[in-house]
Design a protein around this motif. Structure first.
Motif, short mmCIF file in Angstrom:
data_model
loop_
_atom_site.label_atom_id
_atom_site.label_comp_id
_atom_site.label_asym_id
_atom_site.label_seq_id
_atom_site.Cartn_x
_atom_site.Cartn_y
_atom_site.Cartn_z
N ASP A 17 35.13 -28.91 26.22
CA ASP A 17 36.35 -29.21 25.47
C ASP A 17 37.53 -28.52 26.15
N ARG A 18 38.58 -29.28 26.41
CA ARG A 18 39.72 -28.72 27.13
C ARG A 18 40.56 -27.80 26.25
N LYS A 19 40.41 -27.86 24.93
CA LYS A 19 41.17 -26.99 24.04
C LYS A 19 40.68 -25.54 24.14
N ALA A 20 41.47 -24.64 23.58
CA ALA A 20 41.09 -23.22 23.59
C ALA A 20 40.12 -22.89 22.47
N GLY A 21 40.00 -23.76 21.48
CA GLY A 21 39.12 -23.55 20.34
C GLY A 21 39.23 -24.73 19.39
N PRO A 22 38.61 -24.63 18.22
CA PRO A 22 38.69 -25.73 17.26
C PRO A 22 40.13 -26.06 16.90
N THR A 23 40.36 -27.33 16.58
CA THR A 23 41.69 -27.78 16.17
C THR A 23 42.22 -26.91 15.02
N ARG A 24 43.48 -26.50 15.11
CA ARG A 24 44.07 -25.65 14.09
C ARG A 24 44.87 -26.46 13.09
N GLU A 25 45.47 -27.61 13.54
CA GLU A 25 46.21 -28.45 12.62
C GLU A 25 45.24 -29.19 11.72
N SER A 26 45.69 -29.53 10.52
CA SER A 26 44.80 -30.18 9.56
C SER A 26 44.42 -31.59 10.01
N ARG A 27 45.36 -32.35 10.58
CA ARG A 27 45.14 -33.72 11.06
C ARG A 27 44.44 -34.56 9.99
N ALA A 28 43.31 -35.23 10.33
CA ALA A 28 42.59 -36.01 9.32
C ALA A 28 42.12 -35.07 8.21
N ILE A 29 42.08 -35.59 6.97
CA ILE A 29 41.82 -34.65 5.88
C ILE A 29 40.75 -35.08 4.88
N VAL A 30 40.31 -36.33 4.88
CA VAL A 30 39.42 -36.81 3.83
C VAL A 30 38.03 -37.06 4.36
N LEU A 31 37.02 -36.53 3.67
CA LEU A 31 35.62 -36.87 3.94
C LEU A 31 35.16 -37.87 2.89
N GLN A 32 34.62 -38.99 3.37
CA GLN A 32 34.08 -39.99 2.46
C GLN A 32 32.61 -39.66 2.14
N ALA A 33 32.07 -40.41 1.17
CA ALA A 33 30.73 -40.11 0.66
C ALA A 33 29.67 -40.11 1.75
N ARG A 34 29.72 -41.09 2.66
CA ARG A 34 28.68 -41.17 3.70
C ARG A 34 28.71 -39.95 4.61
N SER A 35 29.89 -39.46 4.94
CA SER A 35 29.97 -38.26 5.77
C SER A 35 29.41 -37.04 5.03
N VAL A 105 24.07 -23.04 20.80
CA VAL A 105 24.90 -23.83 21.71
C VAL A 105 26.33 -23.32 21.64
N SER A 106 26.87 -22.89 22.76
CA SER A 106 28.26 -22.42 22.81
C SER A 106 29.13 -23.48 23.47
N VAL A 107 30.23 -23.83 22.83
CA VAL A 107 31.16 -24.80 23.40
C VAL A 107 31.86 -24.17 24.61
N ARG A 108 31.98 -24.93 25.67
CA ARG A 108 32.71 -24.47 26.85
C ARG A 108 34.19 -24.82 26.67
N TRP A 109 34.91 -23.94 25.99
CA TRP A 109 36.33 -24.15 25.75
C TRP A 109 37.10 -24.00 27.05
N ARG A 110 38.29 -24.61 27.08
CA ARG A 110 39.20 -24.56 28.25
C ARG A 110 38.54 -25.17 29.49
N HIS A 111 37.68 -26.14 29.29
CA HIS A 111 37.06 -26.85 30.40
C HIS A 111 37.51 -28.31 30.36
N ARG A 112 38.05 -28.77 31.48
CA ARG A 112 38.63 -30.11 31.57
C ARG A 112 37.78 -31.01 32.46
N LEU A 113 37.47 -32.21 31.96
CA LEU A 113 36.73 -33.17 32.76
C LEU A 113 37.63 -33.71 33.87
#
Length: 503
Positions: A17-35, A105-113
Motif C-alpha cells: 500500500d502506497r499510503k503511510a497507514g490506514p485511511t484517516r478520512e471517513s470517506r465511505a461510511i455505511v455498512l450494509q447487512a451483507r458486509s 501479516v504486516s502491511v508494507r506501507w509506503r510501498h508503490r507498485l
C-alpha cells in the motif's frame, strides 16, 4: 478483506500500500447487512457493532418523520443485521489491519507498485516491482489482486479499459458537528430550491455526514456550506472534513487478466446512491479470496478462476446501471430538476413507507442490504435438478446456527430438519450438519445443501431415504469445478500453509 480471508485460510499473502497507514478520512461510511455477515464470519462483527452507529430508517422529508422508510423492518428475518451501520471506511481499514496483524501479516506501507510482469507457462504467476523506503524490490506470487482504487495502477498496467462516463455535476461532502434538528437513527434527504443533500448520522449531538450537489464546479468549503445554510436551512458548529468530487459510472472491461484480478473501485465506480460502493468492494474481495484459497488448496480446479468475473462483474454492471438511472433523476442542477426533486419527495414520503410493508419492500430491503445477490451457477437456461431450488446461487439465509457453521471457512453440507448420509465427497467437505428446520421455509428438510466457504449455496440435492443421487451429486460438483480426489484432509489443516502457493 482479501488478505485477511487468504491468511485465515492458510495462504501466504503480501499486502502493498502506497499510503503511510490506514485511511484517516471517513470517506465511505455505511455498512450494509451483507458486509456485516462477512464480518460475522470472520469473528469481527462484535467490534463493528460496538463501534458503529445504527440507522434504521430513510427519511425522505425532514418534516415528516412518521413517513420514514423503515429499512430494518423490511430486512427483519432475512438477515441477522437489519438496518444500516454507520462505520466509516477509516474504521473498516483499521479493523482489518488490526486483524491482519493478529494473523501475522504486516502491511508494507509506503510501498508503490512500479511494474507488473506476468510469467509464461503452466505454473505462470506474476512478479511485481515495488518501490519502498529502502528502494526497489520484487515480489513473486501465484496471483495479484489489484484493489488500488479508481485510478488503479494495476488496471492501467494491464491496459484494461474502464468503460463508462463521468457526470458533469460536482458534489461536496462534509463531516459536521452540532447540526440541530437531525435524526440520530435516520438517513435524511433534504431538498432545497436549487440543490439537495443527504444527511447521515455519525453520532449523537448533531454529528453528521452531509453529501450535497454543488451549485457549480470549483466550489470551496466556505461557499458550499454557505449555500447549505441558505438553500437547505442547515446550521453547524464545526467542520471535521470537507471534500469535493465528480461522480463516475464505470466498470472495467475485464476483472481478470491471467493471474491478475481487479476488485473494488479498481473494477467499478458509481454514484453514492444507496451506499453500495464500499460494500460491493468488500464482497468482491471476500468472494475472490475464498476462490483463490480453494484453488491453492486443490479444492477446485484452476478453471474455477473464471467464476470471479462471471459472478462479480454482472453485479457491478447492474449496480452502475441502477445508480446511474437514479442519479439521472436527482443529480442535475437547475431550478427545473430541483422542482422535480421536491415533487418526488412529496410522493415518495407518502408511498414508499407503505411499499415497504409489502413483498416488494422485502425485495427492496434485500437489494439495499446486498444479500439478495444471485449468481447464476448453471450454464443452461433450464436449471438441472441440483439447481432448481431458489436457494441455489444466493447466500445462505440465516436459519438455526448456520452463521456459526460458516465461521469454519470450509465447504459444507447442510440439512434443515432432515437426515442425510454422507455422500461421496472429498474429505475437506464438512458434514452433513443438520441445523434444524428453517422457520421461514426457505431451506427444505428434503434437501441436502452444498455451501461454499463464502456462504453461497451452490447445490440443492433431493434426498430419498436419506441419500442423494450419485449422478446428480457428480454433476453439481463438476459444475462447481470441485476436485474429486482421494478422501484426504485439507492440505492446510496441519501446516496452516498451502504448499506451492508462495513463490
Amino acid at each position: 478483506m482479501a488478505a485477511l480471508v487468504l491468511a485465515r485460510r492458510g495462504v501466504p499473502v503480501v499486502v502493498v500500500d502506497r499510503k503511510a497507514g490506514p485511511t484517516r478520512e471517513s470517506r465511505a461510511i455505511v455498512l450494509q447487512a451483507r458486509s456485516m455477515e462477512l464480518y460475522d464470519q470472520l469473528g469481527l462483527v462484535e467490534k463493528v457493532l460496538a463501534g458503529s452507529y445504527l440507522a434504521t430508517r430513510l427519511q425522505v422529508r425532514p418534516d415528516r418523520p412518521a413517513q420514514s422508510l423503515r429499512v430494518d423492518r423490511a430486512q427483519q428475518g432475512a438477515t441477522r443485521f437489519p438496518g444500516l451501520r454507520v462505520f466509516e471506511q477509516s474504521r473498516n481499514e483499521s479493523l482489518l489491519v488490526e486483524a491482519l496483524d493478529e494473523a501475522g501479516v504486516s502491511v508494507r506501507w509506503r510501498h508503490r507498485l512500479v511494474d507488473l510482469m506476468q510469467e509464461d507457462g503452466p505454473e505462470a504467476g506474476v512478479t511485481a516491482l515495488v518501490e519502498g523506503p529502502d528502494g526497489l524490490s520484487r515480489v513473486r506470487a501465484r496471483w495479484c489482486v489489484g484493489a488500488d482504487g479508481a485510478a488503479s495502477v494495476v488496471r492501467r498496467l494491464l491496459d484494461v479499459p474502464f468503460e463508462g462516463v463521468t457526470d458533469d455535476a460536482t458534489f461536496w461532502v462534509a463531516d459536521l458537528r452540532g447540526v440541530p434538528g437531525t435524526a440520530d437513527d435516520a438517513i435524511v434527504a433534504r431538498f432545497g430550491d436549487a440543490t439537495f443533500a443527504l444527511v447521515f448520522p455519525l453520532g449523537p449531538g448533531g454529528h453528521v455526514r452531509l453529501i450535497s450537489l454543488a451549485s457549480h464546479d470549483g466550489v470551496d468549503q466556505e461557499e458550499a456550506l454557505a449555500g447549505a445554510r441558505a438553500d437547505l436551512g442547515l446550521r453547524y458548529d464545526a467542520v471535521d472534513w470537507f471534500s469535493t468530487y465528480r461522480v463516475h459510472h464505470r466498470v472495467a472491461a475485464r476483472f481478470r487478466t491471467g493471474p491478475v484480478f481487479l476488485a473494488g473501485d479498481a473494477a467499478h465506480v458509481h454514484s453514492p446512491v444507496g451506499a453500495q460502493g464500499m460494500n460491493t468492494g468488500l464482497q468482491d474481495a471476500h468472494d475472490l479470496a475464498h476462490l483463490l484459497a480453494d484453488v491453492a488448496h486443490d479444492h477446485v480446479t484452476t478453471a474455477a478462476l473464471d467464476r470471479y468475473e462471471g459472478e462479480r462483474r454482472p453485479v457491478a454492471l447492474r449496480l452502475v446501471r441502477l445508480t446511474d438511472r437514479v442519479f439521472g433523476v436527482v443529480g442535475r442542477r437547475g431550478r427545473g430538476p430541483a422542482w422535480v426533486r421536491r415533487r418526488f419527495s412529496v410522493v415518495a414520503a407518502t408511498l414508499l413507507p407503505s411499499l415497504l410493508e409489502r413483498p416488494a419492500g422485502a425485495r427492496l430491503g434485500g437489494w439495499l442490504g446486498q444479500y439478495r445477490i444471485r449468481y447464476h451457477l448453471a450454464a443452461s437456461a433450464t436449471p438441472p435438478a441440483w439447481a432448481d431450488d431458489p436457494a441455489v446461487g444466493v447466500r445462505l439465509p440465516p436459519a438455526g446456527e448456520n452463521a456459526a457453521a460458516l465461521r469454519d471457512l470450509t465447504w459444507q453440507l447442510h440439512t434443515y430438519g432432515g437426515n442425510a448420509a454422507r455422500p461421496d465427497v472429498p474429505g475437506w467437505v464438512d458434514g452433513p450438519r443438520d441445523l434444524g428446520p428453517d422457520d421461514r421455509r426457505r431451506l427444505r428438510p428434503d434437501r441436502l445443501y452444498l455451501v461454499r466457504p463464502d456462504g453461497f449455496v451452490v447445490a440443492s440435492l433431493p434426498l430419498a431415504g436419506g441419500r442423494v443421487d450419485d449422478a446428480l451429486l457428480g454433476a453439481a460438483l463438476e459444475a462447481n469445478h470441485v476436485v474429486r480426489g482421494p478422501d484426504a484432509p485439507d492440505p492446510a489443516s496441519e501446516t496452516g500453509v498451502a504448499p506451492g502457493v508462495s513463490r
